[in-house]
Design an enzyme around this catalytic site. Sequence first.
Site, PDB file in Angstrom:
ATOM      1  N   GLY A   1       0.826  -1.191   0.000  1.00 39.41           N
ATOM      2  CA  GLY A   1       0.000   0.000   0.000  1.00 39.41           C
ATOM      3  C   GLY A   1       0.865   1.247   0.000  1.00 39.41           C
ATOM      4  N   CYS A   2       0.280   2.367  -0.413  1.00 36.82           N
ATOM      5  CA  CYS A   2       1.067   3.598  -0.534  1.00 36.82           C
ATOM      6  C   CYS A   2       1.498   4.143   0.829  1.00 36.82           C
ATOM      7  CB  CYS A   2       0.284   4.647  -1.320  1.00 36.82           C
ATOM      8  SG  CYS A   2      -1.395   4.953  -0.721  1.00 36.82           S
ATOM      9  N   TYR A   3       0.592   4.179   1.794  1.00 33.13           N
ATOM     10  CA  TYR A   3       0.974   4.643   3.133  1.00 33.13           C
ATOM     11  C   TYR A   3       2.020   3.730   3.774  1.00 33.13           C
ATOM     12  CZ  TYR A   3      -2.930   8.044   3.426  1.00 33.13           C
ATOM     13  OH  TYR A   3      -3.798   9.104   3.245  1.00 33.13           O
TER      14      TYR A   3
ATOM     15  N   THR B   1       4.263   1.953   2.349  1.00 34.67           N
ATOM     16  CA  THR B   1       5.547   2.173   1.688  1.00 34.67           C
ATOM     17  C   THR B   1       6.286   3.338   2.331  1.00 34.67           C
ATOM     18  OG1 THR B   1       4.801   1.259  -0.423  1.00 34.67           O
ATOM     19  CG2 THR B   1       6.649   2.806  -0.493  1.00 34.67           C
ATOM     20  N   ALA B   2       5.606   4.465   2.492  1.00 27.63           N
ATOM     21  CA  ALA B   2       6.246   5.643   3.087  1.00 27.63           C
ATOM     22  C   ALA B   2       6.650   5.383   4.531  1.00 27.63           C
ATOM     23  CB  ALA B   2       5.304   6.844   3.006  1.00 27.63           C
TER      24      ALA B   2
END
Length: 352
Positions: A157-159, A161-162
């Site tokens: 997921g994008c969150y 990853t960060a």
Amino acid sequence: MQNRQVANATKVAVAGASGYAGGEILRLLLGHPAYADGRLRIGALTAATSAGSTLGEHHPHLTPLAHRVVEPTEAAVLGGHDAVFLALPHGHSAVLAQQLSPETLIIDCGADFRLTDAAVWERFYGSSHAGSWPYGLPELPGARDQLRGTRRIAVPGCYPTAALLALFPALAADLIEPAVTVVAVSGTSGAGRAATTDLLGAEVIGSARAYNIAGVHRHTPEIAQGLRAVTDRDVSVSFTPVLIPASRGILATCTARTRSPLSQLRAAYEKAYHAEPFIYLMPEGQLPRTGAVIGSNAAHIAVAVDEDAQTFVAIAAIDNLVKGTAGAAVQSMNLALGWPETDGLSVVGVAP
């Protein structure tokens, strides 16, 4: 532009091609050196509700493919491809994957195969667990070994990853307490392309809004799972996502208690990331900004210590559609196919 066809070219399909993630995958594939020299061929482009339309109606910027007709998302259409990207809502990929050949490289950009714990999956997603696949975040310890040669990949997921890129070096080195707080702001493209009231321009412009707070967001267990994999201690995660009036970008501010000096923490990050092509550890005194990573597969990371509060602060900026989705998918595809990992991916953003 593709100049020639090559025998035995890798034929790639994209399911969910009319959405933001699907369109971004296609943008990256069009710039891939394997597409340019004919080793990669873009096959079926599918979608559920927009079958029969042309791709140009949804992605006018993808001019080389604008004339292509979007087909239904069905196993019969996706079968016969060497690689299939699934850019679909959760719950859809698992059914399709069962109908495709075990020899097909399937890269799922949805959530279906990210979580390893069936009970956690069922708690957050409310359906039966389909299993887990190798996790497509190559920068995590051991991830590349799992991705090389695999035929199944779960894109993070994008969150997560960060958050994982911001936190794992400190946690793996046992330099912070295993109770972390993540506050991440994101552009609206992370919510997909569906027309909802909350994403109308009049609702978003000039306003920031937190949502799914206090452990409710489905990316919370994914962040915790990734962090637990790099330490022998249990990890708790408090995650607050915030929607901001921007189309792209995630800025994650992550904190945890620490008694370690900044010099020791920076050394851990330099050790973890010195050879990573897509990670930029910023010089002391400089902080990430989303505008610097838009359009790129880069993650910009800064670390600091609030000595008075004995708190470690790590900030990561990524493009949610590139490093947070499509870029990670292409990066993982490259590893699975034995191609150079950086092919088709840029570290250069398009700011301002």
